[in-house]
Scaffold this motif. Structure first.
Motif, PDB file in Angstrom:
ATOM      1  N   UNK A  34       0.835  -1.209   0.000  1.00 46.14           N
ATOM      2  CA  UNK A  34       0.000   0.000   0.000  1.00 46.14           C
ATOM      3  C   UNK A  34       0.869   1.260   0.000  1.00 46.14           C
ATOM      4  N   UNK A  35       1.922   1.255   0.838  1.00 47.24           N
ATOM      5  CA  UNK A  35       2.754   2.461   0.960  1.00 47.24           C
ATOM      6  C   UNK A  35       3.410   2.803  -0.379  1.00 47.24           C
ATOM      7  N   UNK A  36       3.827   1.773  -1.131  1.00 48.75           N
ATOM      8  CA  UNK A  36       4.478   2.056  -2.418  1.00 48.75           C
ATOM      9  C   UNK A  36       3.460   2.568  -3.439  1.00 48.75           C
ATOM     10  N   UNK A  37       2.288   1.948  -3.469  1.00 48.32           N
ATOM     11  CA  UNK A  37       1.245   2.416  -4.390  1.00 48.32           C
ATOM     12  C   UNK A  37       0.948   3.894  -4.132  1.00 48.32           C
ATOM     13  N   UNK A  38       0.755   4.236  -2.867  1.00 49.30           N
ATOM     14  CA  UNK A  38       0.376   5.611  -2.538  1.00 49.30           C
ATOM     15  C   UNK A  38       1.520   6.576  -2.808  1.00 49.30           C
ATOM     16  N   UNK A 241       8.569   5.049 -17.664  1.00 46.71           N
ATOM     17  CA  UNK A 241       9.135   3.736 -17.351  1.00 46.71           C
ATOM     18  C   UNK A 241       9.639   3.612 -15.924  1.00 46.71           C
ATOM     19  N   UNK A 242       9.914   2.380 -15.532  1.00 52.53           N
ATOM     20  CA  UNK A 242      10.421   2.114 -14.185  1.00 52.53           C
ATOM     21  C   UNK A 242      11.746   1.353 -14.289  1.00 52.53           C
ATOM     22  N   UNK A 282       4.001  -0.981 -10.732  1.00 51.91           N
ATOM     23  CA  UNK A 282       5.070  -1.924 -11.067  1.00 51.91           C
ATOM     24  C   UNK A 282       5.926  -2.325  -9.881  1.00 51.91           C
ATOM     25  N   UNK A 283       6.565  -1.333  -9.274  1.00 49.27           N
ATOM     26  CA  UNK A 283       7.447  -1.665  -8.157  1.00 49.27           C
ATOM     27  C   UNK A 283       6.714  -1.730  -6.830  1.00 49.27           C
ATOM     28  N   UNK A 374       2.868  -4.434 -11.961  1.00 51.98           N
ATOM     29  CA  UNK A 374       2.141  -3.952 -13.144  1.00 51.98           C
ATOM     30  C   UNK A 374       2.191  -4.997 -14.244  1.00 51.98           C
ATOM     31  N   UNK A 375       1.069  -5.250 -14.868  1.00 51.20           N
ATOM     32  CA  UNK A 375       0.966  -6.197 -15.973  1.00 51.20           C
ATOM     33  C   UNK A 375       1.417  -7.591 -15.542  1.00 51.20           C
TER      34      UNK A 375
END
Ligand code: LLP
Length: 421
Positions: A34-38, A241-242, A282-283, A374-375
């Motif tokens: 959750x923390x990374x998404x936000x 990109x990542x 993604x990450x 992601x994907x």
């Protein structure tokens, strides 16, 4: 930056040991932070600060309801490309006026559902689609807000399967024809032109292609305004990109992307929309899998995992690289050896990595595929009647299964036997 780090020799997802999740849900599974998404959502939001803007998360990247709700509660809009995705956005509580509808093949049913449920805008991709949307809107007695997706003929310098902004791609209308197409849109009483849309591809690791495309969009904005169109919104697509490897990749940051947008488009007074997918999810996700066998072959060794191409298809489909790390932190001095890392599916394409250097691993060990948020889950299938793998969401020291693994009976019972059998 993400929240999958080693602490005291073990991989954690935020404050939860990955091994603890594995013990409860079994492998393979996807795990999101959750923390990374936000954090990633907010990086975009902050990058556009000072400009009137909406970040519409491209949910095709990862569309579990719990992920959508997490982002929607933080204020994200959504970019959807199907009736199913539209229904997901609404179910996650996203207001219709924060949902944009993209995609080259929207059907009448999809258009009707979005017009009835509420929509920020349709990004039109062709003239036939424009005529059909006009008809559908008139039949409902409403006006559909629209942009036209222009194809700027810019090389995104990314994998051919995910580049979309060259003239030979199926997307958008050629920018050279835009004035003509907008003139037609203005004649259709079921449509209300609100702006311009562009998206040139995915996993772009250089800002220049974006800059070239956005410069063309700025020029077009001025030309269309001269023609009398009310262009007040620019949808700039997704695609930033990542880093897929920890060591040597440093794609541009959202803040640099935002600064470039301000430079190229800031003086137009338009509302800015962006549609990032990969950089948000993604990450923020890993796929965890177990080593089933270590097999010695002719001149090479194989790690055979319980995860396969049906669970994470990106390596097979795009030759994509995912870092694969043991969930027990290897000793710094551990000797690395090359392995071909494969799944159990019956085709050679089910190969995640060839001759990948790995610290010592044994049957029963767990590994994590990084950058799989992601994907990953969204592109999985039940090929070989391998059940779709569970998805888990972590928040701090809590975790929850947000999609459970179906049983074999559930899978079998989805089929129906015709009366003659
Ligand atoms: N907007 C539109 C209109 C798109 O077509 C896409 C992605 C996005 C936004 C989001 O792009 P992103 O920010 O995620 O790069 N399955 C492939 C990627 C396909 C991308 C399709 N379109 C992969 O695994 O690399």
């Amino acid at each position: 930056m993400d929240h999958f780090l080693y602490h005291n020799g073990a991989l954690y997802a935020e404050d939860v040991p990955v091994a603890e999740i594995a013990a409860q849900v079994g492998t393979p599974f996807y795990c999101y932070s959750t923390a990374t998404l936000l954090r990633h959502y907010r990086l975009f939001d902050e990058a556009l600060a000072g400009m009137n803007h909406v970040v519409c998360y491209a949910m095709k990247a990862a569309s579990n309801q719990a992920i959508l709700k997490t982002l929607a509660e933080a204020g994200a809009g959504m970019d959807v490309v199907s009736g199913g995705e539209y229904a997901r956005a609404i179910a996650a509580g996203v207001p219709g006026d924060r949902i944009v509808f993209s995609g080259v093949g929207k059907t009448r049913d999809e258009m009707r559902a979005a017009l009835e449920g509420g929509i920020r805008q349709f990004n039109l991709e062709s003239e036939p689609e424009m005529e059909v949307l006009n008809e559908v809107a008139l039949s409902l007695g409403v006006q559909a807000p629209v942009t036209v997706r222009v194809n700027p003929d810019v090389d995104a310098k990314t994998h051919a399967k995910i580049a979309t902004g060259k003239s030979e791609n199926k997307f958008g209308i050629p920018i050279a024809r835009a004035r003509e197409v907008y003139a037609r849109a203005a004649q259709l009483p079921g449509l209300r032109v609100v702006g311009i849309d562009v998206h040139i591809g995915s996993q772009l690791t250089d800002l220049e292609p974006f800059r070239l495309a956005y410069r063309k969009v700025a020029e077009l904005t001025r030309a269309l305004r001269e023609d009398g169109h009310d262009i007040h919104r620019l949808d700039l697509g997704g695609g930033l990109g990542i880093p897929y490897t920890r060591s040597n990749e440093a794609p541009p940051l959202p803040i640099e992307y935002g600064a470039m947008i301000r430079e190229e488009l800031g003086d137009l007074g338009c509302e800015i929309e962006i549609e990032p997918g990969r950089l948000i999810a993604g990450n923020a996700g890993i796929m965890v899998s177990k080593v089933v066998y270590v097999k010695s072959g002719e001149g090479r060794d194989f790690l055979i995992l319980d995860g396969a191409m049906n669970d994470l298809v990106r390596p097979a489909m795009y030759e994509a690289h995912h870092d694969i790390i043991p969930i027990i932190e290897p000793e710094a001095a551990a000797e690395q050896r090359p392995y071909d890392i494969v799944g159990p599916v019956c085709e050679t394409g089910d190969t995640f990595a060839k001759q990948r250097m790995m610290p010592p691993v044994a049957a029963g060990d767990l590994v994590a595929f990084r950058s799989a948020g992601a994907y990953g889950a969204v592109m999985s299938s039940e090929y070989n009647t391998r059940p779709l793998i569970p998805e888990v969401l972590v928040k701090g020291d809590q975790f929850a299964v947000i999609r459970s693994r179906p049983t074999f009976d559930e899978i079998i019972n989805r089929d129906t036997i015709p009366s003659w059998l």
